[in-house]
Scaffold this active site. Structure first.
Site: not given
Ligand code: MEV
Length: 293
Positions: A83-84, A87, A89-92, A134
């Protein structure tokens, strides 16, 4: 080639300020990339992208090709069950999957460190000032204690049963990170105190993970959630989801990722998995159960 998803257990946001955080890989969710020879470089995907996201994806592919000195053209076929904007980490995951696939196709044999470094560069271009956690947890596919771009692998004493539930839409990570930065700049003393508190919780959590102390780990998750509430990163819905799962028997719960919506995670024992899942079902239609080894 594939790349998994991730979830942050402790220390999100403060990790951007050089404090430690703990993240785990979620192997049930992944991005898969395949390449076909083509006259021009283009892509097809099952991801629902708007025009600007399509442009970003084209840019990402070009960026990786340039950095790896790849002249050939490919049709890049991307599928994902992550799921985008939740949380996970879909882009990484997308960056790591693309880099691994190009590396394999062109026999570049890129080591993990290099894949990770390039994925971090991509994250910086597209997401502002990421901490790098991520891309690192996704590149290594192991539970990590991460600080200042350095990852330490955490030996896990016991498997963790997590229930992850999406509370609904949230602003982009880039936006929330920038807003916290603004609040921090206006009141550094107050924010440093909260960051200190989260750092202490995360260090204790590392020990609890190593020793397999699930009750303590749950308590630390609740404390981390409270600190994130103080940073105004939670939402009413995330708060009520966290308190309801604790009533249903979870060891602990917290929001995970950039917050103000998106995912929450609950740590459960075998005997409470069903009760906790039931408690979440009235709030979320996207609930995953994962076991982290
Ligand atoms: C994002 O998955 C986590 C954050 O801490 C941002 C980051 O670490 O770059 C919110």
């Amino acid at each position: 080639m594939r790349a998994c998803a991730k979830i942050i257990l402790f220390g999100e946001h403060v990790v951007v300020y050089g404090r430690p955080a703990i993240a785990v890989p979620i192997k049930e969710l992944f991005t898969e990339v395949n390449l076909e020879d083509s006259d021009s470089t283009n892509f097809e995907t099952n991801l629902q992208l708007d025009v600007s996201e399509e442009q970003k994806l084209n840019l990402l592919i070009s960026f990786i090709k340039i950095r790896l000195c790849i002249k050939n053209n490919f049709r890049v076929i991307i599928s994902s069950n992550i799921p985008v904007k939740s949380g996970f980490g879909s882009s990484a995951s997308l960056s790591v999957a693309l880099i691994r696939t190009f590396s394999e196709k062109l026999n570049l044999n890129l080591p993990i460190e290099q894949i990770n470094t390039l994925a971090f560069e991509a994250e910086k271009i597209f997401h502002g000032t990421p901490s790098g956690i991520d891309n690192t947890v996704i590149s290594y596919e192991r539970t990590i204690f991460f600080r200042d771009k350095v990852a330490e692998l955490i030996p896990m004493h016991k498997a963790l049963n997590l229930i992850i539930a999406n509370s609904g839409p949230r602003p982009s990570t880039k936006e929330v990170v920038a807003e916290l930065r603004e609040m921090y700049s206006n009141n550094k003393e107050k924010y440093e105190q909260i960051y200190d508190k989260i750092e202490k919780i995360t260090s204790q959590a590392k020990q609890a993970l190593t020793n397999g102390e699930l009750t303590l780990l749950g308590k630390l998750m609740n404390e981390n959630h409270k600190a994130l509430q103080m940073l105004e990163l939670s939402s009413e819905k995330l708060d009520v989801m966290c308190s309801d799962v604790i009533k249903a028997g979870a060891f602990g719960a917290k929001l995970s990722g950039s917050g103000r919506g998106g995912n929450m995670i609950a740590l459960v024992g075998n005997s409470t998995i069903n009760a906790v899942t039931d408690a979440l079902s009235k709030y979320s239609d996207s609930i995953s159960r994962v076991a982290i080894q």
